[in-house]
Design an enzyme around this catalytic site. Structure first.
Site, short mmCIF file in Angstrom:
data_model
loop_
_atom_site.label_atom_id
_atom_site.label_comp_id
_atom_site.label_asym_id
_atom_site.label_seq_id
_atom_site.Cartn_x
_atom_site.Cartn_y
_atom_site.Cartn_z
N THR A 158 5.09 -8.08 -0.54
CA THR A 158 4.34 -7.59 -1.86
C THR A 158 4.35 -6.16 -1.94
OG1 THR A 158 2.54 -7.78 -0.21
CG2 THR A 158 2.91 -9.71 -1.61
N LYS A 184 6.52 -9.65 6.83
CA LYS A 184 5.90 -8.69 5.69
C LYS A 184 4.32 -8.35 6.16
CE LYS A 184 3.76 -9.33 2.60
NZ LYS A 184 2.16 -9.38 2.25
N THR A 195 -2.78 -8.85 5.28
CA THR A 195 -1.73 -9.98 4.48
C THR A 195 -0.52 -9.61 5.39
OG1 THR A 195 -2.92 -9.72 2.54
CG2 THR A 195 -0.61 -10.31 2.23
N ASN A 403 -4.31 0.32 -3.74
CA ASN A 403 -5.25 -0.55 -3.69
C ASN A 403 -6.37 -0.66 -4.87
OD1 ASN A 403 -5.09 -2.53 -1.31
ND2 ASN A 403 -4.69 -0.41 -0.47
N THR A 408 -3.50 -4.97 -10.94
CA THR A 408 -2.94 -4.54 -12.42
C THR A 408 -1.66 -3.79 -12.31
OG1 THR A 408 -4.38 -2.43 -12.17
CG2 THR A 408 -5.11 -4.63 -13.53
#
Length: 408
Positions: A158, A184, A195, A403, A408
C-alpha cells in the site's frame, strides 16, 4: 533458541523458493495506478497451516474467513490477497464478499474452498468492487509462477516504499529445507499485530499444531515487537504454509533439528519485522531498542514498546537530538517495575546515563551517531534477568503528509 547460527540466508530467495509453491500478482483495478493489487500464493498440495491475527476488536472480514478455513483441517493450499481496500467495517456485505473471494479462488485454482485463505489491506470502510476482484481472480492462475515471488510482493503493498522478503536454508533430518517470507506494512503498525500482513512458506514436513506453536512463539519476539505509529490495524495477519515436499520425517519439538529450524524461522520473522519498521511511513531511521536487567522478559517487552512507541523519542531521533530524558520518561511511564536509582542508558556506544545519573558525553559524537540510519538504544535496569528487543522508526513531517491524504 540456540545462539549458534544454524541456517544459511538465501539472498535471492522468495516465498516460492520452498518446494511446491508458486506465486504471482496482477492489477485488477483496486488501485488508481497500474501497480499490482491482487496476488496469490499457491501450493501444489494442501499445506499444514498456522496463523496469528490482529487484536483489534474490529477484525476485518477476510481474517475471520481465513481462520475458518484453517480451523477446518489445519491446512491451506492457497492464500489470496488484495491491496487498496481493507474490506474492514463493511458489515455482512464484507463477510459475503470475503467468502465470494474464497469461493472464486478455489474454483479458479482447482482447490477445495476450505483450503483457501483470504486477506485484504488498504482503506477501511469501503466495499470491495467485486466485479474487478472476481475478474482479477479469474486471471490469477495464469500469473502464478515459480519465479513469481516478487510479483506477489508488489501485489500486497500500500504505502510501502520497498518490497520485504527473505529466505533461509536449514538442514533438518539430513535434508535441506527452506523457510521464506514476504510482508507488507508501513503505517498503522503497533505491537500485537500491527496494516501489516506476513506470509511465510516452508517445505519442511510438520503438523499444523507444531507450526502454530512455533509461529506464536516467534511472533511475540518479532512481529509483536515493532511499532511505527501506535495504531493497531483491523487487518493484521501472519500466515505460514508448510508443504512438506522437502521430504523426511515430520518435525516436532523433540526432533534433534527442532531448534535449528526454529532459529531459521525466528530469523525470517525478525527480518520481516525490522523491514516493516525501517519502511515506516515517512521514516528515515530504524530505531532498535534493547532492555536488559528487567524483572521479567514480559516487563522488558513492555518497556521496549513504551520507548519505541514514544512520539517524543521518535521525534528526537529524527532531529538527531540526544535527549535521553525522553527515553527515561518512557521507561518511567511503562507501568513496569523500575528501580529509579539503577538505570543505565546508551545511544549506540555512547553512555548518557549511569545508575540514573547523567554522564558527560561528546555532543558532537552523539549528533553524528544520531544522523546514521540505524539507531540503537540500550537500557539496563539492573533488577533481574528479563530482556527484550524491539524495533521502531523516527517520526517525520512526511508521516503527517502521507496520512493526511491517505484516501485521496
Amino acid at each position: 533458541m540456540s545462539d549458534q547460527v544454524s541456517f544459511t540466508v538465501v539472498p535471492e530467495g522468495t516465498v516460492t523458493t520452498p518446494k511446491g509453491f508458486r506465486a504471482g500478482g496482477l492489477h485488477c483495478g483496486l488501485k488508481k495506478t497500474e501497480r499490482y493489487d491482487l496476488g496469490a500464493i499457491l501450493c501444489d498440495v494442501p499445506a499444514s497451516a498456522a496463523g496469528v491475527y490482529t487484536l483489534n476488536a474490529f477484525q476485518a472480514a477476510p481474517l475471520r474467513v481465513t481462520q475458518e478455513s484453517i480451523a477446518h483441517s489445519g491446512k491451506l493450499q492457497a492464500m489470496i490477497v488484495n491491496s487498496g481496500n481493507a474490506n474492514a467495517c463493511t458489515g455482512q456485505q464484507g463477510e459475503d464478499d470475503a467468502r465470494a473471494m474464497r469461493a472464486a479462488s478455489a474454483k479458479a485454482l482447482g482447490v477445495e474452498e476450505h483450503h483457501v485463505g483470504v486477506t485484504s489491506t488498504g482503506v477501511i470502510g469501503e466495499l470491495l468492487p467485486m466485479g474487478k476482484v472476481l475478474s482479477g481472480i479469474e486471471q490469477l492462475p495464469a500469473k502464478l509462477k515459480l519465479d513469481g515471488g516478487e510479483d506477489f510482493c508488489q501485489s500486497i503493498l500500500t504505502t510501502d516504499l520497498v518490497q520485504k522478503m527473505t529466505c533461509v536454508r536449514v538442514v533438518v533430518g539430513g535434508k535441506e529445507v527452506h523457510i521464506a517470507g514476504a510482508a507488507k506494512g508501513s503505517g498503522m503498525i503497533h505491537p500485537n499485530m500491527a496494516t501489516m500482513l506476513g506470509f511465510m512458506t516452508t517445505d519442511v514436513a510438520i503438523e499444523s499444531e507444531y507450526l502454530q506453536l512455533l509461529l506464536s512463539r516467534i511472533t511475540d519476539n518479532t512481529f509483536n515487537m515493532i511499532t511505527v505509529d501506535g495504531d493497531t490495524s483491523t487487518n493484521d495477519m501472519v500466515v505460514v504454509m508448510a508443504s512438506g515436499l522437502a521430504g523426511g520425517e515430520s518435525l516436532h519439538p523433540g526432533h534433534p533439528d527442532w531448534e535449528a529450524f526454529a532459529a531459521g524461522f525466528q530469523y525470517v520473522g525478525e527480518y520481516l519485522a525490522k523491514a516493516i519498521a525501517r519502511d515506516g511511513e515517512g521514516a528515515t531511521k530504524l530505531i532498535e531498542t534493547t532492555v536488559i536487567g528487567a524483572e521479567s522478559d514480559d516487563a522488558a517487552r513492555k518497556i521496549v514498546k513504551s520507548i519505541i512507541g514514544s512520539s517524543l523519542v521518535k521525534s528526537a531521533v529524527y532531529g538527531a537530538d540526544a535527549n535521553w530524558g525522553r527515553i527515561i520518561a518512557a521507561v518511567g511511564y511503562s507501568g513496569q517495575p523500575v528501580n529509579v536509582n539503577t538505570v543505565d542508558i546508551r545511544l549506540g556506544d555512547i553512555a548518557v546515563l549511569e545508575q540514573s545519573r547523567p554522564v558527560k558525553f561528546d555532543e558532537e559524537a552523539a549528533l553524528a551517531y544520531l544522523k546514521t540510519d540505524t539507531i540503537q538504544i540500550h537500557v539496563n535496569l539492573h533488577m533481574g534477568e528479563g530482556k527484550a528487543t524491539g524495533w521502531g522508526c523516527d517520526l517525520t513531517y512526511d508521516y503527517v503528509r502521507i496520512n493526511a491524504a491517505y484516501r485521496t
